[in-house]
Design a protein around this motif. Structure first.
Motif, PDB file in Angstrom:
ATOM      1  N   TRP A 159      -5.662  -7.558  12.442  1.00  0.00           N
ATOM      2  CA  TRP A 159      -4.680  -8.630  12.625  1.00  0.00           C
ATOM      3  C   TRP A 159      -3.641  -8.630  11.506  1.00  0.00           C
ATOM      4  CZ3 TRP A 159      -3.094 -13.129  10.136  1.00  0.00           C
ATOM      5  CH2 TRP A 159      -2.320 -13.990  10.913  1.00  0.00           C
ATOM      6  N   GLN A 160      -4.070  -8.303  10.298  1.00  0.00           N
ATOM      7  CA  GLN A 160      -3.126  -8.207   9.178  1.00  0.00           C
ATOM      8  C   GLN A 160      -2.176  -7.022   9.369  1.00  0.00           C
ATOM      9  OE1 GLN A 160      -3.228 -10.618   6.429  1.00  0.00           O
ATOM     10  NE2 GLN A 160      -4.392 -11.499   8.121  1.00  0.00           N
ATOM     11  N   PHE A 161      -2.739  -5.882   9.755  1.00  0.00           N
ATOM     12  CA  PHE A 161      -1.932  -4.668   9.876  1.00  0.00           C
ATOM     13  C   PHE A 161      -0.885  -4.761  10.986  1.00  0.00           C
ATOM     14  CE2 PHE A 161      -5.325  -1.538   8.019  1.00  0.00           C
ATOM     15  CZ  PHE A 161      -5.129  -2.102   6.763  1.00  0.00           C
ATOM     16  N   ILE A 162      -1.258  -5.367  12.132  1.00  0.00           N
ATOM     17  CA  ILE A 162      -0.345  -5.320  13.280  1.00  0.00           C
ATOM     18  C   ILE A 162       0.895  -6.187  13.091  1.00  0.00           C
ATOM     19  CG2 ILE A 162      -2.181  -4.760  14.904  1.00  0.00           C
ATOM     20  CD1 ILE A 162      -2.071  -7.684  15.865  1.00  0.00           C
ATOM     21  N   GLN A 163       0.919  -6.983  12.040  1.00  0.00           N
ATOM     22  CA  GLN A 163       2.147  -7.710  11.740  1.00  0.00           C
ATOM     23  C   GLN A 163       3.258  -6.746  11.332  1.00  0.00           C
ATOM     24  OE1 GLN A 163       1.911 -11.138  12.267  1.00  0.00           O
ATOM     25  NE2 GLN A 163      -0.157 -10.523  12.860  1.00  0.00           N
ATOM     26  N   PHE A 164       2.857  -5.599  10.772  1.00  0.00           N
ATOM     27  CA  PHE A 164       3.855  -4.695  10.177  1.00  0.00           C
ATOM     28  C   PHE A 164       3.819  -3.273  10.724  1.00  0.00           C
ATOM     29  CE2 PHE A 164       3.310  -8.155   7.234  1.00  0.00           C
ATOM     30  CZ  PHE A 164       4.616  -8.430   6.829  1.00  0.00           C
ATOM     31  N   CYS A 255      -9.239  -6.578   1.761  1.00  0.00           N
ATOM     32  CA  CYS A 255      -8.407  -6.558   2.965  1.00  0.00           C
ATOM     33  C   CYS A 255      -6.989  -7.003   2.638  1.00  0.00           C
ATOM     34  CB  CYS A 255      -9.003  -7.478   4.034  1.00  0.00           C
ATOM     35  SG  CYS A 255     -10.516  -6.855   4.803  1.00  0.00           S
ATOM     36  N   HIS A 256      -6.880  -7.999   1.779  1.00  0.00           N
ATOM     37  CA  HIS A 256      -5.562  -8.515   1.386  1.00  0.00           C
ATOM     38  C   HIS A 256      -4.783  -7.450   0.617  1.00  0.00           C
ATOM     39  CE1 HIS A 256      -2.749 -11.790   0.765  1.00  0.00           C
ATOM     40  NE2 HIS A 256      -2.665 -11.468  -0.509  1.00  0.00           N
ATOM     41  N   VAL A 257      -5.463  -6.745  -0.283  1.00  0.00           N
ATOM     42  CA  VAL A 257      -4.804  -5.689  -1.062  1.00  0.00           C
ATOM     43  C   VAL A 257      -4.332  -4.557  -0.154  1.00  0.00           C
ATOM     44  CG1 VAL A 257      -5.225  -3.863  -2.769  1.00  0.00           C
ATOM     45  CG2 VAL A 257      -5.960  -6.204  -3.229  1.00  0.00           C
ATOM     46  N   LEU A 258      -5.167  -4.154   0.801  1.00  0.00           N
ATOM     47  CA  LEU A 258      -4.784  -3.088   1.728  1.00  0.00           C
ATOM     48  C   LEU A 258      -3.606  -3.517   2.601  1.00  0.00           C
ATOM     49  CD1 LEU A 258      -8.307  -1.769   2.835  1.00  0.00           C
ATOM     50  CD2 LEU A 258      -6.716  -0.727   1.182  1.00  0.00           C
ATOM     51  N   SER A 259      -3.594  -4.777   2.990  1.00  0.00           N
ATOM     52  CA  SER A 259      -2.485  -5.295   3.782  1.00  0.00           C
ATOM     53  C   SER A 259      -1.187  -5.275   2.975  1.00  0.00           C
ATOM     54  CB  SER A 259      -2.787  -6.720   4.252  1.00  0.00           C
ATOM     55  OG  SER A 259      -3.957  -6.748   5.039  1.00  0.00           O
ATOM     56  N   ALA A 260      -1.292  -5.606   1.700  1.00  0.00           N
ATOM     57  CA  ALA A 260      -0.114  -5.561   0.833  1.00  0.00           C
ATOM     58  C   ALA A 260       0.434  -4.144   0.725  1.00  0.00           C
ATOM     59  CB  ALA A 260      -0.474  -6.101  -0.555  1.00  0.00           C
ATOM     60  N   GLN A 261      -0.483  -3.164   0.714  1.00  0.00           N
ATOM     61  CA  GLN A 261      -0.063  -1.770   0.676  1.00  0.00           C
ATOM     62  C   GLN A 261       0.739  -1.407   1.928  1.00  0.00           C
ATOM     63  OE1 GLN A 261      -0.780   1.069  -1.552  1.00  0.00           O
ATOM     64  NE2 GLN A 261      -0.899  -0.683  -2.922  1.00  0.00           N
ATOM     65  N   VAL A 262       0.276  -1.869   3.069  1.00  0.00           N
ATOM     66  CA  VAL A 262       0.985  -1.585   4.321  1.00  0.00           C
ATOM     67  C   VAL A 262       2.379  -2.190   4.289  1.00  0.00           C
ATOM     68  CG1 VAL A 262       1.005  -1.990   6.815  1.00  0.00           C
ATOM     69  CG2 VAL A 262      -1.123  -1.384   5.677  1.00  0.00           C
ATOM     70  N   ILE A 263       2.484  -3.446   3.874  1.00  0.00           N
ATOM     71  CA  ILE A 263       3.790  -4.120   3.812  1.00  0.00           C
ATOM     72  C   ILE A 263       4.760  -3.338   2.929  1.00  0.00           C
ATOM     73  CG2 ILE A 263       4.981  -6.200   3.023  1.00  0.00           C
ATOM     74  CD1 ILE A 263       2.439  -7.763   3.772  1.00  0.00           C
ATOM     75  N   GLU A 264       4.249  -2.903   1.771  1.00  0.00           N
ATOM     76  CA  GLU A 264       5.115  -2.178   0.824  1.00  0.00           C
ATOM     77  C   GLU A 264       5.548  -0.826   1.382  1.00  0.00           C
ATOM     78  OE1 GLU A 264       4.643   0.270  -3.352  1.00  0.00           O
ATOM     79  OE2 GLU A 264       3.265  -1.402  -2.950  1.00  0.00           O
ATOM     80  N   LYS A 265       4.631  -0.103   2.000  1.00  0.00           N
ATOM     81  CA  LYS A 265       4.898   1.292   2.331  1.00  0.00           C
ATOM     82  C   LYS A 265       5.605   1.491   3.672  1.00  0.00           C
ATOM     83  CE  LYS A 265       1.201   2.867  -0.670  1.00  0.00           C
ATOM     84  NZ  LYS A 265       2.157   2.995  -1.775  1.00  0.00           N
ATOM     85  N   VAL A 266       5.483   0.525   4.596  1.00  0.00           N
ATOM     86  CA  VAL A 266       6.236   0.681   5.844  1.00  0.00           C
ATOM     87  C   VAL A 266       7.689   0.260   5.669  1.00  0.00           C
ATOM     88  CG1 VAL A 266       4.194   0.395   7.299  1.00  0.00           C
ATOM     89  CG2 VAL A 266       5.553  -1.608   6.694  1.00  0.00           C
ATOM     90  N   GLY A 267       7.957  -0.491   4.612  1.00  0.00           N
ATOM     91  CA  GLY A 267       9.332  -0.829   4.271  1.00  0.00           C
ATOM     92  C   GLY A 267      10.065  -1.630   5.330  1.00  0.00           C
ATOM     93  N   ALA A 269      11.093  -0.927   8.298  1.00  0.00           N
ATOM     94  CA  ALA A 269      10.598  -0.850   9.674  1.00  0.00           C
ATOM     95  C   ALA A 269       9.559  -1.937   9.934  1.00  0.00           C
ATOM     96  CB  ALA A 269       9.996   0.528   9.936  1.00  0.00           C
ATOM     97  N   GLY A 270       8.719  -2.180   8.959  1.00  0.00           N
ATOM     98  CA  GLY A 270       7.721  -3.223   9.097  1.00  0.00           C
ATOM     99  C   GLY A 270       8.348  -4.602   9.133  1.00  0.00           C
ATOM    100  N   ARG A 271       9.354  -4.808   8.317  1.00  0.00           N
ATOM    101  CA  ARG A 271      10.030  -6.102   8.300  1.00  0.00           C
ATOM    102  C   ARG A 271      10.708  -6.370   9.636  1.00  0.00           C
ATOM    103  NH1 ARG A 271      10.723  -3.968   3.202  1.00  0.00           N
ATOM    104  NH2 ARG A 271       9.894  -5.246   1.487  1.00  0.00           N
ATOM    105  N   GLN A 272      11.343  -5.343  10.201  1.00  0.00           N
ATOM    106  CA  GLN A 272      12.002  -5.497  11.494  1.00  0.00           C
ATOM    107  C   GLN A 272      10.987  -5.813  12.589  1.00  0.00           C
ATOM    108  OE1 GLN A 272      15.313  -5.680  12.087  1.00  0.00           O
ATOM    109  NE2 GLN A 272      15.405  -5.632   9.845  1.00  0.00           N
ATOM    110  N   ARG A 273       9.812  -5.206  12.495  1.00  0.00           N
ATOM    111  CA  ARG A 273       8.760  -5.506  13.472  1.00  0.00           C
ATOM    112  C   ARG A 273       8.344  -6.970  13.371  1.00  0.00           C
ATOM    113  NH1 ARG A 273       4.491  -3.477  16.524  1.00  0.00           N
ATOM    114  NH2 ARG A 273       2.536  -4.647  16.310  1.00  0.00           N
TER     115      ARG A 273
END
Length: 287
Positions: A159-164, A255-267, A269-273
């Motif tokens: 659920w955290q990952f699919i946000q981005f 889980c929170h730390v891994l989610s933060a990694q996803v937010i940072e690394k998708v850049g 594209a993740g924000r637009q999603r």
């Protein structure tokens, strides 16, 4: 069950099977052991006998009647039960839960949560987190596996990952087999396995099957797990607790730390999603 889990569970079962046939003193001792079998992991035969108000000879007779070589053999099984994570083997006797302990329990929970988080991240290097974060962000698909309480963590992380990012799946869904999810895996994918105790003994087979497709695997487990089950990356969480249920605060923090990694690394594209998701929330009046 594995040999370890089966042997630990068999200790209580064997005592139950003999209970009705035991002489009075041995039955009193057996009842106390059944009430909190995990105590054998910490106390000597003499100490357990004293707690039950029986003689050392009574303990010797009980051990022999149950078919064990000696008390130390029973003690090893009790320790296996604790390592396995059985709440029964982690439970204190009722009289040990005093009013004073109850008043202090709130602070104990806070302390154990804090210690678990600090201990967990002390054993995980930022370089490793960064490496895993890159793979999570760039994988073609991310599949997350969990059973029992592990399924909750798998669902939460998805659920955290699919946000981005898209193409993140949890398995198994009720009524479906694991094999149906493995066909079609490609080396560009990532497979995350939650293996916190009490874990399924078939996890090593699952990881081996996934690895045969050339897929990288990440195992998230607890500190009592001394192996890697064949995974490419292993993240271990401290789960110590003042009660017979593991404290999973550090798991959620990870889980929170891994989610933060996803937010940072998708850049971007993740924000637009995320922007599109929020627009659809509004259009559909979902929230």
């Amino acid at each position: 069950m594995t040999k370890t889990t089966s042997s630990a569970a068999a200790l209580s079962t064997r005592i139950q099977q003999h209970l009705s046939q035991l002489p009075q003193a041995e039955k009193r001792l057996a009842d106390m052991i059944l009430e909190s079998p995990g105590h054998m992991a910490s106390y000597s035969a003499s100490e357990i006998s004293k707690m039950a108000g029986v003689s050392n000879a009574t303990m010797t007779r009980l051990v022999q009647r149950l078919g064990y070589q000696n008390y130390d053999q029973m003690r090893r099984l009790a320790r296996q039960g604790q390592d396995w994570g059985s709440p029964l083997y982690l439970l204190d006797r009722p009289e040990q839960n005093t009013a004073e302990d109850g008043a202090d329990l709130y602070e104990q929970h806070i302390a154990s949560s804090t210690q678990n988080i600090r201990g967990t991240f002390a054993g995980i290097s930022p370089t490793l987190i960064n490496e895993i974060g890159k793979k999570i962000a760039t994988a073609r698909q991310v599949r997350i596996f969990g059973q029992r309480n592990n399924y909750f963590f798998a669902s939460y992380l998805r659920w955290q990952f699919i946000q981005f990012r898209s193409n993140v799946y949890v398995l198994p869904v009720s009524g479906e087999t694991i094999a149906e999810y493995l066909v079609g895996l490609e080396p560009e994918d990532l497979f995350i396995v939650f293996g916190l105790r009490r874990r399924n003994p078939l996890l090593a087979d699952l990881i081996a099957a996934v690895s045969s497709f050339g897929v990288k695997t990440l195992l998230i487990t607890d500190s009592s797990n001394r192996g890697d089950l064949g995974a490419d990356w292993v993240l271990k969480c401290d789960t110590k607790s003042p009660i017979p249920l593991d404290n999973h605060t550090a798991v959620m923090a990870l889980c929170h730390v891994l989610s933060a990694q996803v937010i940072e690394k998708v850049g971007n594209a993740g924000r637009q999603r995320l922007v599109k998701i929020e627009e659809l929330h509004a259009a559909l009046r979902e929230l």
